[in-house]
Design a protein around this motif. Structure first.
Motif, mmCIF file in Angstrom:
data_model
loop_
_atom_site.group_PDB
_atom_site.id
_atom_site.type_symbol
_atom_site.label_atom_id
_atom_site.label_comp_id
_atom_site.label_asym_id
_atom_site.label_seq_id
_atom_site.Cartn_x
_atom_site.Cartn_y
_atom_site.Cartn_z
ATOM 1 N N GLY A 1 18.064 12.578 5.251
ATOM 2 C CA GLY A 1 18.737 12.247 6.262
ATOM 3 C C GLY A 1 18.040 10.808 6.748
ATOM 4 N N PRO A 2 18.587 10.203 7.840
ATOM 5 C CA PRO A 2 18.282 8.897 8.229
ATOM 6 C C PRO A 2 17.006 8.872 8.741
ATOM 7 N N ALA A 3 16.190 8.066 8.637
ATOM 8 C CA ALA A 3 14.733 7.503 9.021
ATOM 9 C C ALA A 3 14.514 6.349 8.937
ATOM 10 N N THR A 4 15.235 5.531 9.671
ATOM 11 C CA THR A 4 14.775 3.990 9.948
ATOM 12 C C THR A 4 13.365 3.963 10.215
ATOM 13 N N PRO A 5 12.579 2.872 9.420
ATOM 14 C CA PRO A 5 11.293 2.585 9.915
ATOM 15 C C PRO A 5 11.321 2.210 11.307
ATOM 16 N N PRO A 6 10.221 2.638 12.026
ATOM 17 C CA PRO A 6 10.053 2.170 13.556
ATOM 18 C C PRO A 6 10.092 0.718 13.662
ATOM 19 N N SER A 7 10.820 0.059 14.504
ATOM 20 C CA SER A 7 11.133 -1.507 14.702
ATOM 21 C C SER A 7 11.538 -2.155 13.805
ATOM 22 N N ASN A 8 12.337 -1.372 12.829
ATOM 23 C CA ASN A 8 13.038 -2.130 11.646
ATOM 24 C C ASN A 8 14.402 -2.544 12.466
ATOM 25 N N GLY A 9 14.753 -2.243 13.367
ATOM 26 C CA GLY A 9 16.130 -2.544 14.010
ATOM 27 C C GLY A 9 17.121 -1.328 13.660
#
Length: 202
Positions: A113-121
């Protein structure tokens, strides 16, 4: 009618929560530390050419901080009679016919599932279905999604693309959620044979 793909917003992005709540995502990424359950969305599609013999489904994040993006999910050889996948089908256990789940970029034969790295935008998670002119591609569970795309260049009759955007703030490192999400259907898909999993023009 061009090939069309549908997924409900809540199914794609899951139960993300609201700022200030310590709450895991339902559809978010568990295997890479996103805190979710890796539940794939319910998907359905229609409008494919009569000569369609099979389908592929995939999810790709081009915005992750790597040189090549990140493949979250890829399923090949779905029979032409199949026009939907239920939520949770990404575990790869009960796929119809001779369909096969390929190894994603984490080396797992399942949906991540989605898991954008923190502060990556905000990262965009592209869901793509292709209609193919063959009943089965020569792929297996060990085939990479990138190599699957190589086959699609020669066999894709039509495609439909949509994406969800998801971002996390630096505050999440302290156990709080801050999120921005959206779900869009990409208008550039017109049934052409070309494949696409790249960043669209803004």
């Amino acid at each position: 009618m061009p090939l069309r793909l549908h997924a409900a917003d809540q199914d794609l992005l899951g139960d993300i929560g609201v700022p200030g709540q310590r709450r895991a995502t339902r559809a978010g990424e568990r295997h890479l530390g996103g805190g979710g359950s890796d539940i794939s969305p319910q998907l359905s599609w229609a409008g494919f050419p009569e000569e369609t013999r099979s389908f592929t489904v995939s999810m790709f994040d081009p915005d992750v901080p790597t040189a090549s993006g990140l493949w979250h999910w890829a399923v090949a050889n779905l029979p032409a009679s199949v026009t939907d996948l239920p939520a949770g089908a990404g575990d790869g256990k009960d796929l119809p016919g001779g369909a096969v789940t390929l190894a994603n970029d984490a080396g797992r034969r399942r949906y991540l599932g989605p898991a954008t790295p923190p502060s990556n935008g905000p990262d965009r998670y592209f869901l793509v279905v292709h209609a193919l002119d063959v009943e089965a591609l020569e792929v297996s569970g060990e085939t990479t999604p990138a190599y699957l795309e190589f086959h699609l260049f020669s066999h894709a009759l039509a495609r439909a693309t949509m994406y969800g955007a998801f971002e996390r703030s630096q505050n999440e490192r302290n156990g709080t959620w801050a999120r921005r999400h959206e779900l869009r259907r990409c208008p550039q898909d017109d049934g052409s044979r070309a494949t696409v999993n790249t960043r669209p023009k803004s």
